[in-house]
Design an enzyme around this catalytic site. Sequence first.
Site: not given
Length: 260
Positions: A46, A150, A176
């Site tokens: 990220h 996730e 997530d």
Amino acid sequence: MTRNRLKQRARAGEPILGAWVFSGSPAICEIYALAGYDMVLIDAEHTPIDMAETLACVRAVEAGGGDAMVRVPSHDYGMFKRMLDAGIHSLMVPMIDTVEQAKTIISSCLYPPHGRRGYAASVARSGLYGFDEDYIQTAHEDTFLALQVESDLSSRNAAAIAALPGADCLFIGANDLAGSMGKLGQVSDPEVLASVDRAAASTLAAGKVLGTIPIPGRDASTLAAMGYGIVVGECDIATIKAGALADIAQHKAKFPGRRR
């Protein structure tokens, strides 16, 4: 015997408390290691940090006497090869939904006959630039893979994923996972927690290391008591933000200029 101290400790059942680095700052990585965190997790998924910056962060953790793990940005075979050849032995892999995905990733990270990782040990940092003459025989023990659960689909497949040789750790990403159920941000929702707990139980039943981040009602100590072997809560960006806001709030009466 693996030289990967993080893997040794996690497999031995020692609780691992980690700090998450999103800034890509080697100085922060070194500070966290010097402070005594068991693991510093460098996020390359990220963030915009590249391979060279990632390795600089890993080296900073090691300079501080700590152990590093890198969250990789994708499932790309070439990227795994570069990370591993750079001597980054502990990897977190996001978004593992199926057994087939997990098998492909494990194979990408291990030398034959365990997998299909390409050879460069005689010149790469992973093999100490050729000084570790036994590396290709021991690399599968040095490599520590944390596969991320996730999604609710991943939770349902967690038992089969955890059963795979080479799946050393299942790391649950509750945010997530909640999003996959149409409940993004609702990590305390009963259905989300049920999915999280199903994946956790499957991982522990397989005898694998279980990891996650704290969520409301489940702090790091609570999670450790629940059987989680790796918990990563501290985050450099959140800590810097909180410190800045606290400092501004303390002095805003005397410094009333541009403030949020």
